[in-house]
Write an enzyme that holds these catalytic residues in place. Sequence first.
Site, PDB file in Angstrom:
ATOM      1  N   LYS A  54     -49.960  52.263  94.155  1.00 62.63           N
ATOM      2  CA  LYS A  54     -50.641  52.961  93.076  1.00 62.63           C
ATOM      3  C   LYS A  54     -51.698  52.083  92.405  1.00 62.63           C
ATOM      4  CE  LYS A  54     -48.807  56.965  93.490  1.00 62.63           C
ATOM      5  NZ  LYS A  54     -49.647  58.138  93.868  1.00 62.63           N
ATOM      6  N   TYR A  93     -44.127  50.780  95.985  1.00 65.94           N
ATOM      7  CA  TYR A  93     -44.759  51.946  95.372  1.00 65.94           C
ATOM      8  C   TYR A  93     -45.802  51.534  94.341  1.00 65.94           C
ATOM      9  CZ  TYR A  93     -45.313  56.247  92.688  1.00 65.94           C
ATOM     10  OH  TYR A  93     -45.841  57.336  92.047  1.00 65.94           O
TER      11      TYR A  93
END
Length: 268
Positions: free
Chosen positions: A161, A157
Site C-alpha cells: 500500500k 500488505y
Amino acid sequence: MGPERKTAVITGSTRGIGRALARALLDRGINVVLSSRQADEARAAAEELGRNAEARAIGLSCDVRRAEDVNALWAQACVQLGGVDIWVNNAGLALGGGLMDLTDEDVRTMLDINVMGVVHGCRTAVRGYAQAARPGAVYTMLGAGADGTLLPQMAGYAASKAAVTYLMNCLAEETRGSPVLTGSLSPGLVITEGFLRENAKAGGMNAQRRAHVNLIADHPRTVGNWAARILDTNTEHGRTFAWLTPRKIRERARRPARDILSAYPQLA
C-alpha cells in the site's frame, strides 16, 4: 430523456468495500461494472445489487494480476454500457504476518494484486480515456501502511500500500492538465470478509484489541456511501481522501463507547 448516466468500473467488487461502493453508486444513479476472478460470483452480485436499481449493474470476470484481463474488463464495459467514466482500483489482498513469517507465495500474491493490479488498472484506464477522447477519473483504494506508518504483523500488505501511494502520486503528476482526474481513497479499518478471515487466523481479539477496533472500525456500507459521494462529485485532481481522520477518532473517543463488533456474531 434525462442526462446520460455515468458508468463506474470497480475491481474486486463482489464483497467488502467494493460491493458496498457498488451499491452506493447504483443508489446515486450510476451504472456499475462489478468484477471478480469468478465470473459466476460477479454476475450474481450484479444481479442482486441491480435488481431494484434504475441504473444498470453488470458482472464480469477479471484477474487484476493479468493485464489482458484488465484490458478486457475495460473493453466489455465500453461495449455493454457505452463507455467508462470512473475507474476504481479496489481489488486487494491483506495477509497478516511479519516479514519472516510470510511465505514467498503470500508476498508475491499481495504484490501482484495490490501493486501490479493498480498498475494495470491505471494504464488501462488512462489509455482507454485517451483512445475514446473523453474525460474520466481513476481512483485507487488505499489501506493500512499507505502513509508509511509502521504496522506490526502487516509487513507485506503495508509495503504494497505504501508502493501504491507512490504510484498514485506519480500518476497525478503525469496526468496533471489532462482530461484524466486521479485520486485515492483511504477508508480506515473496515469490517470486511478479509478482516474476519485474518482475525480468525490470529486467534481472535483480546479486550484491549476489541476496544480499539470498536473505536476506529466501520461497516462497509458506511465507507461505501462516503466513497460513492466522492467519486460522484469530486473535481480535485490528485487528492487523497481519508475517511478515518485523527479528528474523527478523537471525537469518537469523547462519545459513549461504540460497539460496532456486536453486528458480527463470529467476533463474539
